[in-house]
Write an enzyme that holds these catalytic residues in place. Sequence first.
Site, PDB file in Angstrom:
ATOM      1  N   ASP A   1       2.592  -1.147  -1.355  1.00 54.83           N
ATOM      2  CA  ASP A   1       2.713  -0.786  -2.766  1.00 54.83           C
ATOM      3  C   ASP A   1       3.746  -1.677  -3.458  1.00 54.83           C
ATOM      4  O   ASP A   1       4.399  -2.501  -2.807  1.00 54.83           O
ATOM      5  CB  ASP A   1       3.124   0.702  -2.833  1.00 54.83           C
ATOM      6  CG  ASP A   1       2.378   1.428  -3.922  1.00 54.83           C
ATOM      7  OD1 ASP A   1       2.024   0.790  -4.922  1.00 54.83           O
ATOM      8  OD2 ASP A   1       2.164   2.657  -3.782  1.00 54.83           O
TER       9      ASP A   1
ATOM     10  N   ASP B   1      -3.836   3.963 -10.649  1.00 55.41           N
ATOM     11  CA  ASP B   1      -4.283   5.026  -9.731  1.00 55.41           C
ATOM     12  C   ASP B   1      -5.475   5.814 -10.271  1.00 55.41           C
ATOM     13  O   ASP B   1      -5.530   6.163 -11.458  1.00 55.41           O
ATOM     14  CB  ASP B   1      -3.139   6.016  -9.485  1.00 55.41           C
ATOM     15  CG  ASP B   1      -2.063   5.401  -8.605  1.00 55.41           C
ATOM     16  OD1 ASP B   1      -2.148   4.202  -8.310  1.00 55.41           O
ATOM     17  OD2 ASP B   1      -1.142   6.147  -8.219  1.00 55.41           O
TER      18      ASP B   1
HETATM   19  C1  GLA Z   1       1.112   4.291  -5.993  1.00 53.73           C
HETATM   20  C2  GLA Z   1      -0.228   3.916  -5.398  1.00 53.73           C
HETATM   21  C3  GLA Z   1      -0.968   5.169  -4.939  1.00 53.73           C
HETATM   22  C4  GLA Z   1      -0.123   5.922  -3.926  1.00 53.73           C
HETATM   23  C5  GLA Z   1       1.258   6.212  -4.490  1.00 53.73           C
HETATM   24  C6  GLA Z   1       2.218   6.745  -3.446  1.00 53.73           C
HETATM   25  O1  GLA Z   1       0.987   5.010  -7.170  1.00 53.73           O
HETATM   26  O2  GLA Z   1      -0.999   3.188  -6.327  1.00 53.73           O
HETATM   27  O3  GLA Z   1      -2.223   4.847  -4.417  1.00 53.73           O
HETATM   28  O4  GLA Z   1      -0.020   5.173  -2.742  1.00 53.73           O
HETATM   29  O5  GLA Z   1       1.855   5.044  -5.041  1.00 53.73           O
HETATM   30  O6  GLA Z   1       3.460   7.067  -3.987  1.00 53.73           O
END
Ligand code: GLA
Length: 542
Positions: free
Chosen positions: A156, A213
Amino acid sequence: MKVIFRYLFACAFLLEVQSVFAQIETPIMGWSSWNTYRVNISDSLIKRQADAMVDQGLKGAGYTYINVDDGFFGYRDEQGNLCTHPKRFPNGMKAVADYIHSKGLKAGIYSDAGGNTCGSLWDKDMNGVGVGLYGHERQDADLFFNQWGFDFIKIDYCGAGQQLELDEQKRYTEIVKAIRETAKKNVSVNICRWAFPGTWAKDLARSWRISPDIAPDWGSVRAIINKNLYLSAYAGEGHYNDMDMLEIGRGLKQEEEEVHFGMWCIMSSPLLIGCDLTTIPESSLNLLKNKELIALNQDPLGLQAYVVQHEGAGYVLVKDIEQKRGKVRAVALYNPSDEVCAFSVPLSLLELGGKVAVRDLVKQRDEKKIRDSLCYDVPPHSVKILRLKAEERLEPRHYEAEWAYLPCFNDLAKRSRGVAYKPYGKASGGMIVSNLGGKAANYAEWKEVYSENGGEYRMRIAYVPAQGNAREVKDRRLEVEINGQKTCITELESDPAKGVCHVTLPIDLRQGYNSVKIGSAYTWTPDIDCFTLERPVKNKKN
Ligand code: GLA
């Protein structure tokens, strides 16, 4: 005797074809903890999901990864060793990976390119502070892959981007180098930067996120598909655009789940289920186990479908499956709108001729054979995913700018004048490529311009004179390179009010695949809509 020889020859050919395909890794399939549980995970929860993966028949359908996302972190000790969350994972992560492996599955883990995780920022999980890879690349790689035994990592960017303002390409290159040099196994890497990061990503990772997301609602699914419509040139050779974890089984309507799964499949995204596998509704489970859609996603060619027609609200996407330039193609008629959409697609646009057999892959049933055109009324928020098998495969004569590979493209929105896909109503497909040129590296390339027999063609380029100051517009030019041979066109229309304009040049193509590049090493090019190829009259019979 002759028949036996033919049979042996056919077998040898098939083996050869298979061994070429065997080298391409298909998108990963599995389950990930984030969508349903966020940071509230534990070892017993992960084990239950691994059990359900097998018991629900998902392992049998091809889903192999169990991925632990954010939430397992505890703290770093004085030597910088990463320790797991004492309450959520009291027995550590090796035990979790071992359990997953004991079920014949693969195990995935998560970290951040910076010092802190996304969970520490958005979910106020303070255990996520100071536990990212920053400054601990080799130490963590040794722990995750050699000591704990994980097979996959999602990396990430919250700590790296929002807090340290690092450069994406440099940072991910450092991390992946550390992983490759430390891990004693071949680890599958996912870059999670929530936008297409740049063409460098394929040198480092199996897949990269292209969007923010996902959420379990239609607007989110539609927005992610929209982000991926023009990224097909960057997927391939075992590397994929990641449309994020699936929200199937989390409350979408049946037809919306079909769009979600069908489009993830035809666009060759990784398929990571995100719901609770122990309580998944039956219709969602059946959809996730649809063999014919999975085959589309796991197709050995590993291609992402591209937009071949965009009229009204509807999008038609197509890709080769099974054999390149063969007579079988997969097609999606995708209607993201709130009204019924009437599709009418000339089969020649799909490069198919003669009688065409049609199979609906969502319903898993054969439809009526067709000729000339493919016509369906598709309800709102719905898709038809079809397998077409034709009598003939036609030579392509039309190439959209939005199918081209743009080496300088990224979607990070950091440059004011970066090369970009731009909607333009009058362009074919409603899309142009803008801000090409200015430097030699900033070109558009169609890597597989196909000619059956080779020979002379007339190439007709459709372009749009772009806005800008008079001098700059006058200087615009098109440098067209066919298999390395460059022609420069300087006589171009400069008035943007003229809309889509055309210029024609004679070119020579060789038999099979050709590379066509359009750019301008020092000045900008006009915006590019598409190009078409015609045989000169004297050669018409070819
Ligand atoms: C980001 C990623 C998600 C998830 C969260 C975890 O938002 O894009 O897919 O992994 O972090 O905190």
